[in-house]
Scaffold this motif. Sequence first.
Motif, PDB file in Angstrom:
ATOM      1  N   UNK A 147       6.099  -5.037   1.169  1.00  0.00           N
ATOM      2  CA  UNK A 147       4.814  -5.003   0.695  1.00  0.00           C
ATOM      3  C   UNK A 147       4.475  -3.499   0.254  1.00  0.00           C
ATOM      4  N   UNK A 148       4.926  -2.330   1.023  1.00  0.00           N
ATOM      5  CA  UNK A 148       4.743  -1.196   1.007  1.00  0.00           C
ATOM      6  C   UNK A 148       5.080  -0.714  -0.479  1.00  0.00           C
ATOM      7  N   UNK A 149       6.171  -1.509  -1.156  1.00  0.00           N
ATOM      8  CA  UNK A 149       6.736  -1.013  -2.327  1.00  0.00           C
ATOM      9  C   UNK A 149       5.542  -1.497  -3.630  1.00  0.00           C
ATOM     10  N   UNK A 150       4.675  -2.613  -3.238  1.00  0.00           N
ATOM     11  CA  UNK A 150       3.703  -3.398  -4.434  1.00  0.00           C
ATOM     12  C   UNK A 150       3.026  -1.947  -4.891  1.00  0.00           C
ATOM     13  N   UNK A 151       2.584  -0.819  -4.450  1.00  0.00           N
ATOM     14  CA  UNK A 151       1.775   0.195  -4.938  1.00  0.00           C
ATOM     15  C   UNK A 151       2.661   0.917  -6.077  1.00  0.00           C
TER      16      UNK A 151
END
Length: 418
Positions: free
Chosen positions: A174-178
């Motif tokens: 999820x952290x990679x989403x941004x």
Amino acid sequence: MPTKYKSDFLRTLQERGFIHQGTNMEALDARATEGGIRGYIGFDCTAPSLHAGSLVQIMLLRHLQKTGHAPIVLMGGGTTKIGDPSFKDSARPLLDDSQIASNMAGIRHVFEKYLTFGDGPSDAIMVDNADWLDQLGYVEFLRDYGKHFTINRMLTFDSVKLRLDREQPLTFLEFNYMLMQAYDFHELLKRYKCTLQMGGSDQWGNIVNGVELCRRVDGKEVFGVTTPLLTTASGAKMGKTTSGALWLNADMLSPYDYWQFWRNTEDADVGRFLRLFTELPLDEINRLERLEGSEINDAKKILASHATTMLHGSQLAEQAADTALKTFEQGLTSGDLPSVEVSAGELAAGIPVISLFRKANLGASNGEIRRHIKGGGAKLNDAPISDENLLVTDAHQNTDGVIKLSIGKKKHVLVRSA
């Protein structure tokens, strides 16, 4: 004192209550005044339909186009595979490629109701970020773009802080989403000369990352604008109802139920919703929101009809308004009410009344329906139900051959035998 914008685009957004935050709004205003710009909003494909919570963003794209600029609808075929963690308590369930493709097919057609697509200078286009995200090499992506993001800054964004403050896990996925959303902006700038990203206030951190990435990698200034978090006057989240989401696809929510949602708007929200979800002139909206007492209901009907016309067309909006008039004001059973079919054999044998209400989606649980029955709010053919163990049979059909189920004064479903 609010800024007085020169461009039709930003002036319209400001007057109608769309603007919450923005990057270098003065420069964006100048750019929008000089000529056509391209702006985009992303929509992940997490369900077969968007719901009314997405309407503010869709209307943003519509105003962008109507003031001479070109909208880009970005479908999240790639980002949906990860899931946006913004202001979520937990990770979103991961969907496979076939589910994402199916959801995307269901979502696409809504935009055609609000935007004009084509090859003209201000025509809208629709693109899928899977076209570039699926081609990325992980090591190359981290090397070329990961170096522009710091963990320190990402931890300051409210969407991340909220999850961590609640001690809810935030996965590396999820952290990679941004990073991926920021990369979308870079690709749209490169491919389509897109210089504006818009979204809800929960997207502010992601948008700022994209603006910064384009400055660092492309050496160009791009812009971001967010809308306020939209809740009703009583604090409910926009797009949600007691019976579920307010879907925009007609096969998931009937035009009548859609009309009824807007008709049931809280008094304090009428003016705000008229500005956001219709294109009525502002002076007319000012007149309507000043109505008091029972007259405010006239404003709600206008809101309902205009919002429904925009999504479903004038014919279905007029039909919904007529159905409501017959049902609520003239006391008639209209054939245009939402309906559910049961087999003739089932009805002849008898169906427990609670089961029938559940089948008609007039209650989320047996307990909820029992509470309505005990409180006198559950009705069969407009008569209160006194026995929660009642068996409903074909003997309950009225002269039109249907059975009318009601919860309160505004939720009605017709039962038809097949």
